[in-house]
Design a protein around this motif. Structure first.
Motif, PDB file in Angstrom:
ATOM      1  N   ARG A  65       0.840  -1.200   0.000  1.00 17.46           N
ATOM      2  CA  ARG A  65       0.000   0.000   0.000  1.00 17.46           C
ATOM      3  C   ARG A  65       0.878   1.254   0.000  1.00 17.46           C
ATOM      4  O   ARG A  65       1.878   1.321   0.716  1.00 17.46           O
ATOM      5  N   ILE A 103      -1.650   1.165  -4.808  1.00 17.25           N
ATOM      6  CA  ILE A 103      -2.841   0.780  -4.057  1.00 17.25           C
ATOM      7  C   ILE A 103      -2.879   1.629  -2.796  1.00 17.25           C
ATOM      8  O   ILE A 103      -1.920   1.648  -2.027  1.00 17.25           O
ATOM      9  N   SER A 104      -3.969   2.363  -2.626  1.00 10.68           N
ATOM     10  CA  SER A 104      -4.084   3.258  -1.475  1.00 10.68           C
ATOM     11  C   SER A 104      -4.330   2.456  -0.196  1.00 10.68           C
ATOM     12  O   SER A 104      -4.606   1.255  -0.230  1.00 10.68           O
ATOM     13  N   GLU A 105      -4.250   3.138   0.917  1.00  9.98           N
ATOM     14  CA  GLU A 105      -4.439   2.464   2.203  1.00  9.98           C
ATOM     15  C   GLU A 105      -5.834   1.860   2.335  1.00  9.98           C
ATOM     16  O   GLU A 105      -6.026   0.885   3.053  1.00  9.98           O
ATOM     17  N   GLY A 127      -7.437   0.501  -0.156  1.00 13.47           N
ATOM     18  CA  GLY A 127      -7.597  -0.550  -1.159  1.00 13.47           C
ATOM     19  C   GLY A 127      -7.988  -0.090  -2.541  1.00 13.47           C
ATOM     20  O   GLY A 127      -8.336  -0.920  -3.390  1.00 13.47           O
TER      21      GLY A 127
END
Length: 528
Positions: free
Chosen positions: A375, A413-415, A417
Motif C-alpha cells: 500500500r 494501491i491506497s491504504e 484498497g
C-alpha cells in the motif's frame, strides 16, 4: 455411511440465456438499425433463434471446439450468434472491424476458423479477408439493411443467415453438454507491443466473471435496469454485459454500428437507459451533443467507463447532471473486468476502484519481486483469478509466473484498497537516465475544461535520449496558449518533466478499441 454431496451443475454460458428465457421471457433486446428504426425481441424468442444458429452450424459441420469467427457490430443477431456458437461447445472468435484486412486474416489463420459470420455492411472487408486467408468454407451474412440487399460480388458463396435459420428445427439439439472448462471465446489483443496475442475464454471463467460483475459494488445490475453497452462485442466480450444482462433479466439496448452522440442520446431517452457502458471518448461526444441541443437524460443513473483514463473535466460535466460515473480497470486477459469503483463512492477520476471477489492484485518491482509494502507505493501490477489468462492461444509457455499474470501497468494501491493505474511501463519516457510518467502529465492537462483529449509521447533527443511532447485536442470552440497549458503542470510535476513542445491536433488518433493510439502518435511525433 457416505458423505453428502451437491449436484454437479456445470457453469456454462448457455445457462444465462436459459435463465432469461424461463424467468424473464418478455424482457427485450432492442437494436437500432441503420435507418434509425428499432427491432425488438424477448429473451425467450432470442433463445429459440440462438438454438437455430446452433442447428445451422451443426449442419455446416461445426463440432465442439471448432472456432467460428464473427465480424459484426453490437446487435441482436450478433448476440444470437454468440450464444448459438458457445451453447453448442464451439468457440466464438470475435474480430474487430476497425483493424485491417491483413491483421484480421492473420488472426483467422491463427484460429483456423472455417466459417465467418459478418454484418452486411462489412462485406467489403470480409471479401478482402477471404482473399487473403483462403481457408474460409462459409461466409454467413447477418444484419441485412433491407430486403433488396445482396451478397458482395467478391463473396459469391456468401449466404444470408436468416434464410438458413428458417430452414432448421432445433428440437433435439443439446446445449451445454460439455465440461465447464471448455473454451467458449477467443479474442486477440490489440498488438501494441508486438504481434496480437490470442486470449481464450472458458465457460467457467466467463460464468464466474459474470457473477463477479453482478456484485453490488461492481455493476450491480438488476431486472429493472436498461443497459446500453457501447463497448463493442468484438472487444473483450463487451465487458461481459451480453451475459450479465440476461442473467438478471435486465433489458439490453444495442446501438448497432453507430455510436455518435446523437444516436446515443436518442437511444438513452427513447429506451429509458439506466446504465451506459463504454470508453471515455464515447461520452465526450454524447455530452457535447446533449449540451448543444439542451437535452436531458432523466433515466440515466450511471455511466461505467474503462479502457482509458477518465477526463476529470468530462467527469464533472456528467456528474453535474446527477449521473454517477463509475471508473473501472481491466484488460482482454482478465475477461476483462479487474476492478471497479463502487457506485456512489466519493472518488477522483484517477481511481480504478477495488477488486471484487475473484480477482487478486499484487505489486512488484521491475524484476517481479513483490514489494514488501503493498500500500502507498508504486509498482508493477500483477493479477490472478479464475478468469485471468494462464496461457495465450497457440503458445506452449505460460503467460504467468507462480500463478500471477503481469499486466504491464504501473500502479499504486491506497491504504483503503483503491487501485490507481499510474502508467504503462512501455509508455514511460527515459530522459537523461530518469523516468517521466506521461500518465501524470495527461491527467493534469485533461482536467482543464478547454481540453478534450491529451497525450504525451517521447521525442528522440540528441543529449537527453528522449524528451516529452504534449499533444492536445481542444473542445470545439476552445483553445489555450501553450504557456497556459504548461502552467497547469508547474509545481505539480518535476520541472524537468515539462514538455519541450505543445502540439495542437484537430483530432486525436484512436486505436480500434477506442483508446488514444500512442503507437501512431509516436510514429508521427517521436522523431527528432
Amino acid at each position: 455411511m457416505t458423505d453428502g454431496a451437491t449436484q454437479d451443475y456445470a457453469l456454462t454460458l448457455d445457462r444465462m440465456l436459459d435463465h432469461a428465457a424461463k424467468w424473464h421471457p418478455e424482457k427485450d433486446v432492442a437494436t437500432r438499425q441503420i435507418d434509425g428504426s428499432l427491432t425488438r425481441i424477448g429473451y425467450a424468442d432470442l433463445r429459440e433463434r440462438a438454438r437455430k444458429v446452433s442447428a445451422v452450424l451443426v449442419g455446416l459441420g461445426v463440432l465442439k471446439g471448432h472456432r467460428v469467427a464473427t465480424l459484426a457490430w453490437n446487435t441482436q443477431a450478433h448476440m444470437e450468434c454468440w450464444y448459438g456458437i458457445m451453447g453448442m461447445g464451439a468457440v466464438c472468435h470475435t474480430l474487430n472491424p476497425r483493424l485491417t484486412a491483413e491483421q484480421l486474416a492473420w488472426m483467422i489463420g491463427q484460429s483456423e476458423a472455417r466459417i465467418l459470420i459478418v454484418s452486411e455492411d462489412l462485406q467489403p472487408l470480409a471479401a478482402e479477408i477471404a482473399m487473403k486467408v483462403g481457408t474460409l468454407d462459409h461466409v454467413l451474412i447477418i444484419d441485412p439493411e433491407g430486403p433488396a440487399c445482396s451478397a458482395h460480388p467478391d463473396l459469391p458463396k456468401a449466404k444470408y443467415f436468416e434464410a438458413l435459420l428458417s430452414q432448421v428445427n432445433p428440437d433435439g439439439l443439446v446445449w451445454g453438454d460439455f465440461p465447464e472448462t471448455t473454451p467458449c471465446g477467443l479474442c486477440f489483443t490489440s498488438g501494441t507491443t508486438g504481434l496480437p496475442k490470442g486470449v481464450t475464454y472458458t465457460h467457467r471463467g466467463s460464468y464466474l466473471h459474470t457473477l463477479r460483475q453482478l456484485q453490488a459494488d461492481v455493476s450491480g445490475l438488476n431486472s429493472h435496469d436498461v443497459v446500453l453497452p457501447v463497448v463493442p462485442m468484438f472487444h473483450a466480450n463487451a465487458w461481459g454485459l451480453p451475459y450479465s444482462a440476461p442473467a438478471t433479466g435486465a433489458r439490453l439496448v444495442f446501438c448497432g454500428r453507430q455510436s455518435d452522440g446523437e444516436t446515443l442520446a436518442e437511444l438513452i431517452i427513447g429506451e429509458g437507459v439506466t446504465i451506459a457502458v463504454g470508453v471515455p471518448t464515447i461520452w465526450l461526444a454524447l455530452f457535447d451533443h446533449l449540451d448543444a441541443k439542451g437535452l436531458e437524460v432523466p433515466s440515466l443513473k450511471r455511466i461505467m467507463v474503462g479502457g482509458a483514463p477518465m477526463n476529470a473535466a468530462l467527469m464533472r460535466r456528467i456528474e453535474s447532471r446527477g449521473i454517477a460515473v463509475q471508473t473501472t480497470w481491466g484488460m482482454t486477459e482478465l475477461s476483462p473486468l479487474g476492478t471497479a469503483a463502487p457506485p456512489g463512492d466519493a472518488r477522483s477520476p484517477d481511481t480504478a476502484g477495488r477488486p471484487a471477489l475473484g480477482i487478486d492484485l499484487m505489486l512488484t518491482d521491475h524484476e517481479g519481486t513483490p514489494l514488501s509494502r503493498q500500500r502507498g507505493h508504486e509498482g508493477h501490477l500483477w493479477v490472478r483469478g479464475p478468469s485471468v489468462v494462464e496461457r495465450y492461444y497457440g503458445q506452449a509457455e505460460a503467460a504467468t509466473r507462480n500463478g500471477w499474470f503481469p499486466t504491464g501497468d504501473l500502479a499504486q494501491i491506497s491504504e483503503d484498497g483503491q487501485l490507481f493505474i499510474t502508467g504503462r511501463a512501455k509508455d514511460l519516457i527515459k530522459s537523461g537516465g530518469e523516468w517521466i510518467n506521461p500518465t501524470e502529465i495527461e491527467a493534469l492537462v485533461s482536467g482543464l475544461p478547454e481540453v478534450a483529449f491529451s497525450a504525451v509521447v517521447g521525442r528522440a533527443h540528441e543529449k537527453w535520449g528522449e524528451r516529452p511532447v504534449l499533444l492536445v485536442q481542444f473542445r470545439d470552440g476552445e483553445s489555450l496558449e501553450d504557456d497556459d497549458l504548461l502552467e497547469a503542470l508547474k509545481d505539480r510535476v518535476p520541472s524537468w518533466w515539462l514538455p519541450d513542445a505543445v502540439i495542437s491536433v484537430p483530432s486525436m488518433p484512436l486505436a480500434g478499441t477506442g483508446k488514444i493510439d500512442k503507437v501512431r502518435l509516436r510514429s508521427l511525433y517521436g522523431a527528432a
